[in-house]
Design a protein around this motif. Structure first.
Motif, mmCIF file in Angstrom:
data_model
loop_
_atom_site.group_PDB
_atom_site.id
_atom_site.type_symbol
_atom_site.label_atom_id
_atom_site.label_comp_id
_atom_site.label_asym_id
_atom_site.label_seq_id
_atom_site.Cartn_x
_atom_site.Cartn_y
_atom_site.Cartn_z
ATOM 1 N N SER A 1 18.703 -6.593 119.147
ATOM 2 C CA SER A 1 20.148 -6.864 119.061
ATOM 3 C C SER A 1 20.753 -6.266 117.798
ATOM 4 C CB SER A 1 20.407 -8.379 119.033
ATOM 5 O OG SER A 1 19.839 -8.979 120.151
ATOM 6 N N ASN A 2 19.912 -5.780 116.911
ATOM 7 C CA ASN A 2 20.442 -5.223 115.663
ATOM 8 C C ASN A 2 21.153 -3.903 115.953
ATOM 9 O OD1 ASN A 2 20.612 -3.966 112.967
ATOM 10 N ND2 ASN A 2 19.472 -5.815 112.399
ATOM 11 N N THR A 3 22.312 -3.739 115.352
ATOM 12 C CA THR A 3 23.084 -2.512 115.590
ATOM 13 C C THR A 3 22.318 -1.266 115.137
ATOM 14 O OG1 THR A 3 24.140 -2.944 113.482
ATOM 15 C CG2 THR A 3 25.372 -3.576 115.459
ATOM 16 N N LYS B 1 20.140 -6.735 103.300
ATOM 17 C CA LYS B 1 21.501 -7.190 103.604
ATOM 18 C C LYS B 1 22.182 -7.769 102.359
ATOM 19 C CE LYS B 1 23.287 -7.450 107.007
ATOM 20 N NZ LYS B 1 24.146 -6.420 107.686
ATOM 21 N N VAL C 1 27.652 -11.699 107.054
ATOM 22 C CA VAL C 1 27.948 -11.464 108.472
ATOM 23 C C VAL C 1 29.067 -12.380 108.956
ATOM 24 C CG1 VAL C 1 25.707 -10.550 109.120
ATOM 25 C CG2 VAL C 1 26.093 -13.012 109.227
ATOM 26 N N ARG C 2 29.654 -11.975 110.072
ATOM 27 C CA ARG C 2 30.821 -12.675 110.650
ATOM 28 C C ARG C 2 31.884 -12.852 109.562
ATOM 29 N NH1 ARG C 2 28.963 -17.843 112.901
ATOM 30 N NH2 ARG C 2 30.547 -17.745 114.514
ATOM 31 N N ALA C 3 32.033 -11.788 108.808
ATOM 32 C CA ALA C 3 32.863 -11.821 107.615
ATOM 33 C C ALA C 3 34.035 -10.848 107.695
ATOM 34 C CB ALA C 3 32.001 -11.493 106.393
ATOM 35 N N GLY C 4 34.054 -9.977 108.706
ATOM 36 C CA GLY C 4 35.114 -8.978 108.814
ATOM 37 C C GLY C 4 34.951 -7.833 107.831
ATOM 38 N N ASP D 1 25.775 -0.538 109.076
ATOM 39 C CA ASP D 1 24.329 -0.341 109.247
ATOM 40 C C ASP D 1 24.054 0.660 110.369
ATOM 41 O OD1 ASP D 1 24.021 -2.264 107.294
ATOM 42 O OD2 ASP D 1 23.348 -3.859 108.645
ATOM 43 N N THR E 1 33.869 -11.770 115.961
ATOM 44 C CA THR E 1 34.894 -10.803 116.365
ATOM 45 C C THR E 1 35.309 -11.035 117.819
ATOM 46 O OG1 THR E 1 33.932 -9.215 114.826
ATOM 47 C CG2 THR E 1 35.366 -8.317 116.533
HETATM 48 N N1 LIG Z 1 22.745 -4.952 111.254
HETATM 49 C C1 LIG Z 1 23.297 -6.143 111.449
HETATM 50 N N2 LIG Z 1 23.703 -6.883 110.390
HETATM 51 C C2 LIG Z 1 24.276 -8.086 110.571
HETATM 52 N N3 LIG Z 1 24.512 -8.663 111.774
HETATM 53 C C3 LIG Z 1 24.150 -7.959 112.870
HETATM 54 C C4 LIG Z 1 23.518 -6.685 112.752
HETATM 55 N N4 LIG Z 1 23.281 -6.239 113.996
HETATM 56 C C5 LIG Z 1 23.734 -7.158 114.856
HETATM 57 N N5 LIG Z 1 24.266 -8.215 114.193
HETATM 58 C C6 LIG Z 1 24.915 -9.379 114.841
HETATM 59 O O1 LIG Z 1 26.312 -9.264 114.596
HETATM 60 C C7 LIG Z 1 26.864 -10.544 114.341
HETATM 61 C C8 LIG Z 1 28.131 -10.418 113.514
HETATM 62 O O2 LIG Z 1 29.065 -9.670 114.261
HETATM 63 P P1 LIG Z 1 30.623 -9.659 113.893
HETATM 64 O O3 LIG Z 1 31.210 -11.002 114.162
HETATM 65 O O4 LIG Z 1 31.234 -8.489 114.597
HETATM 66 O O5 LIG Z 1 30.501 -9.410 112.328
HETATM 67 P P2 LIG Z 1 31.481 -8.902 111.203
HETATM 68 O O6 LIG Z 1 32.783 -9.625 111.386
HETATM 69 O O7 LIG Z 1 30.769 -9.314 109.961
HETATM 70 O O8 LIG Z 1 31.629 -7.414 111.352
HETATM 71 C C9 LIG Z 1 25.732 -11.278 113.624
HETATM 72 O O9 LIG Z 1 25.887 -12.670 113.772
HETATM 73 C C10 LIG Z 1 24.495 -10.746 114.320
HETATM 74 O O10 LIG Z 1 24.167 -11.522 115.445
#
Ligand SMILES: Nc1ncnc2c1ncn2[C@@H]1O[C@H](COP(=O)(O)OP(=O)(O)O)[C@@H](O)[C@H]1O
Ligand SMILES: C[C@@](CO)(OP(=O)(O)O)[C@H](O)COP(=O)(O)OP(=O)(O)OC[C@H]1O[C@@H](n2ccc(N)nc2=O)[C@H](O)[C@@H]1O
Length: 324
Positions: free
Chosen positions: A94-96, A120, A124-127, A134, A208
């Protein structure tokens, strides 16, 4: 729902090429590469009503990178593996970064056998675009290993297949993007060094997907885009910061009321030039008149409220590659 288009074609504009971080196609001589993957803030985010066939909204956004970043170590391996520090609570598939490597393999007909370790630092989930940066850094690293020219139009297609924000991170200078937020429209002179304070709730965050879903329930009109673009073109900082806006911010505040508290508190702080939510939240940024002001806000946010906080600066760069 109104159907909207995907925006522009995937062909990169040659005018942007000098900014590509991995523009040298030679394979590295060392054992691994270290890639700096910066965070972003949206100086302007205007989400438009309606979604396309893929469920995406048409957006206009102006983003800039910051000097806080994840660090990605990448080396050839017998198979693809992705690990993060601290360890992720979701599977590597699931990691990007994993998805980006697989997409690169499919696009170029090669086995993406790399070991990828992500240190890291971006919450995360911080916008702040952590998952997207990544992915972009991974794409640029693999380009370098495989001798692929990052200007190859397949690279933009791979990037947007991972997420709407990924193409932006292939570049780095402040940019206007439209379509899903994945189509590069214009690059601007960097605001390098401008101090920024970042503050968010210590725990939790805003997804998001959830933010866009809530937006559909009660859409809010975007502020006019043109004044921001004009200010970016003329590099008029005062006007740029007067034009800072985000019509996803009310949704973020509704999903996480602590964000509203943070916004209100940040607006009362001295030497603050603009305050808004980063993308879909949960981070709030304040553009500050001095680095000292940004540091003071960060310290007060932590000490007085127990919020996560960090002082940063705007940067001019996308991924930076070092060979080790
Ligand atoms: N490389 C990565 N780093 C952090 N989170 C990741 C990564 N790849 C996938 N995720 C997933 O993405 C989620 C966050 O997504 P999103 O809400 O779009 O974040 P943000 O608002 O920080 O861009 C994480 O909870 C995790 O499940
Ligand atoms: C809101 C913004 C602002 O820069 O980012 P964040 O602040 O969350 O980091 C972006 O639009 C997010 O971009 P990104 O995080 O890459 O989104 P993606 O992974 O592609 O999409 C996740 C989901 O968000 C919704 N989505 C995303 C982008 C867009 N233009 N319209 C959407 O509706 C879709 O439901 C999609 O399935």
């Amino acid at each position: 729902m109104t159907a909207v288009g995907r925006g522009s074609s995937s062909a990169p504009n040659p005018a942007f090429d000098p900014y590509r971080a991995a523009a040298q196609p030679a394979a590295p001589q060392g054992n691994f590469m270290l890639i700096t993957a910066p965070a972003k803030i949206n100086l302007y985010l205007g989400v438009h009503e309606g979604t396309d066939d893929g469920g995406y909204h048409r957006v206009d956004t102006v983003m800039t990178t910051l000097d806080i970043s994840d660090t990605i170590a990448i080396a050839p391996s017998d198979r693809l593996m992705v690990k993060t520090v601290p360890e992720a609570d979701f599977p590597q598939e699931s990691n990007t970064a994993y998805k980006a490597a697989v997409a690169m393999g499919e696009a170029f007909g090669r086995e993406p056998n790399f070991a990828i370790l992500i240190d890291k630092h971006i919450p995360v989930r911080a916008g702040l675009g952590g998952p997207s940066t990544d992915a972009a850094a991974t794409i640029m690293g693999i380009c370098r290993y495989w001798g692929v020219d990052p200007r190859d139009e397949r690279i933009d297609a791979v990037a947007r297949s991972i997420g709407a924000d990924v193409p932006f991170f292939l570049y780095g200078p402040p940019a206007h993007l439209d379509g899903r937020g994945d189509s590069m429209r214009e690059l601007f002179r960097p605001l390098t060094g401008t101090p920024v304070a970042l503050v968010k709730p210590m725990t939790g965050g805003v997804s998001t997907v959830e933010a866009y879903r809530r937006f559909d329930e009660s859409p809010i009109k975007a502020q006019p885009l043109e004044p921001m673009l004009e200010a970016m073109r003329s590099h008029d900082e005062q006007v740029i910061f007067d034009c800072v806006s985000n019509n996803l911010a009310p949704v973020a505040r509704a999903l996480c009321p602590e964000i509203g508290e943070i916004v209100d508190w940040m607006r009362e702080q001295p030497d603050v030039r603009a305050v808004d939510v980063c993308g879909s939240g949960a981070t709030v940024f304040a553009v500050c008149a001095t680095q000292m002001a940004a540091d003071k806000i960060g310290i007060a946010a932590m000490k007085e409220h127990g919020w996560w906080a960090q002082a940063a600066r705007m940067e001019k760069s996308g991924p930076i590659i070092a060979v080790g």
